[in-house]
Scaffold this motif. Structure first.
Motif, short mmCIF file in Angstrom:
data_model
loop_
_atom_site.label_atom_id
_atom_site.label_comp_id
_atom_site.label_asym_id
_atom_site.label_seq_id
_atom_site.Cartn_x
_atom_site.Cartn_y
_atom_site.Cartn_z
N ARG A 290 -12.52 38.72 -8.40
CA ARG A 290 -12.96 37.33 -8.33
C ARG A 290 -14.46 37.26 -8.63
O ARG A 290 -15.28 37.10 -7.74
CB ARG A 290 -12.66 36.72 -6.96
N ARG B 247 -16.01 21.74 -9.26
CA ARG B 247 -14.59 21.92 -9.55
C ARG B 247 -14.36 22.15 -11.03
O ARG B 247 -13.51 22.95 -11.42
CB ARG B 247 -13.78 20.71 -9.06
N THR C 102 -15.58 25.88 -11.67
CA THR C 102 -14.92 27.00 -10.99
C THR C 102 -13.41 26.84 -10.86
O THR C 102 -12.71 27.81 -10.60
CB THR C 102 -15.48 27.17 -9.57
N SER D 213 -12.00 25.21 -8.50
CA SER D 213 -11.65 25.12 -7.08
C SER D 213 -12.70 24.31 -6.34
O SER D 213 -13.74 23.97 -6.90
CB SER D 213 -11.55 26.53 -6.46
N SER D 214 -12.42 24.02 -5.09
CA SER D 214 -13.41 23.33 -4.26
C SER D 214 -14.45 24.35 -3.78
O SER D 214 -14.24 25.57 -3.85
CB SER D 214 -12.73 22.70 -3.04
N GLN E 200 -13.03 26.58 -1.02
CA GLN E 200 -12.14 27.63 -1.52
C GLN E 200 -12.94 28.75 -2.18
O GLN E 200 -12.66 29.93 -1.99
CB GLN E 200 -11.14 27.04 -2.51
N TRP E 201 -13.95 28.35 -2.98
CA TRP E 201 -14.77 29.34 -3.68
C TRP E 201 -15.54 30.22 -2.68
O TRP E 201 -15.59 31.43 -2.82
CB TRP E 201 -15.75 28.62 -4.60
#
Length: 315
Positions: free
Chosen positions: A202, A249, A252, A254-255, A258-259
């Motif tokens: 990641r 968002r 990436t 994602s929020s 979440q990141w």
């Protein structure tokens, strides 16, 4: 009384990686004599080129699938190209007459193309899971597991997960004692906990071309042990909260919440892999606050505990 010999057909193709081809051969050939008759076959009878620079010759064509009890597609081309009609037809015939069909790693793609995964759950290497889901929307793709057993059809995640899947089959067919003995002979775990999510990299999802926004994310990445709010980060990026959230968002996928969790999990994994720090210390350094919080997030994301994860890498 001697055991019934189970016929195994392993399908090779031009350009195959030798390791992929060797996985089912190693597992089933390691069983005592008389348990399995393993045959490597190919659509083309001529010597096949491999990714390692040497060629292999097979003694059997696809007719070996016609009386096999197990049919194994050990991989497929990295470009996930369509499979030839002869191969697809042979896979369908084997499936229709009751053989168990197995797709290891990218071998799930020919199985899906043959329609054998329609309405079923399947997996493949995590880097190709999205492509499998897009090409075959009738297949439910689970990219977090090491293998999926749907009875007549099995699929596994990438590379070494094929060993897990084959040992699982061996355990079903011959019992846990024999499967454990083969695992010891191959010097591998008879059963691994967790899923392939623990092996997914990641990296920071934006580049320096994003300017101040990328600088903010890099700044957070160096201070994961601290608390961070969207309002503070938006101000640091010289953006409104709404603009920052929308841009985050888009950049990436994602929020921010979440990141941030993914970054903290990645750091915790690196610390567990490379240090002897106590779980409580790892939790503090990675920003989880407590060992309990770290364990909860590890269990939810990776299906195993931090201690089990560390043990897997140390072993």
């Amino acid at each position: 009384m001697s055991p019934i010999t189970i016929k195994v057909a392993v399908i090779a193709f031009g350009g195959i990686t030798p390791f992929h081809l060797s996985v089912p051969c190693l597992v089933f050939d390691a069983a005592p004599a008389g348990h399995f008759d393993v045959r490597v076959c190919a659509a083309d009878g001529t010597p096949l080129a491999t990714s390692a620079g040497f060629a292999i010759a097979t003694s059997h064509g696809l007719e070996a699938l016609d009386d096999a009890d197990l049919v194994i597609m050990p991989s497929w081309h990295d470009d996930c190209r369509p499979a030839p009609p002869l191969l697809l037809a042979a896979l369908r015939r084997a499936h229709e007459r009751g053989a168990r069909v197995v797709g290891l790693c990218l071998g799930a793609f020919p199985l899906a193309e043959a329609g054998l995964l329609n309405g079923k759950t399947a997996t493949t290497h995590w880097a190709f899971a999205d492509q499998l889901a897009r090409r075959f929307p009738q297949v439910k793709v689970d990219s977090d597991v090491l293998y999926v057993d749907q009875g007549a059809v099995l699929t596994s995640a990438g590379v070494a997960a094929g060993l897990d899947c084959c040992l699982h089959l061996l355990r079903q067919l011959c019992g846990a004692e024999l499967a454990n003995a083969v695992a010891r002979q191959l010097v591998i775990a008879p059963h691994r906990q967790g899923g392939q999510a623990q092996f997914i990299e990641r990296p920071l999802p934006v580049s320096r071309s994003d300017g101040r926004f990328a600088d903010v994310l890099a700044w957070v990445g160096e201070r994961l042990e601290h608390a961070h709010s969207i309002d503070q980060l938006a101000a640091r990026a010289a953006m409104s909260r709404r603009h920052f959230t929308r841009h985050f968002r888009q950049a990436t996928g994602s929020s921010f919440k979440q990141w941030l969790l993914a970054q903290r999990l990645a750091l915790a994994r690196r610390l567990l892999e490379s240090s002897d720090a106590a779980i409580e210390v790892v939790a503090q350094q990675a920003g989880f606050g407590s060992a309990l919080s770290l364990r909860q997030h590890f269990k939810a994301a990776l299906q195993l505990s931090p201690s089990a994860y560390r043990k897997g890498y140390r072993n």
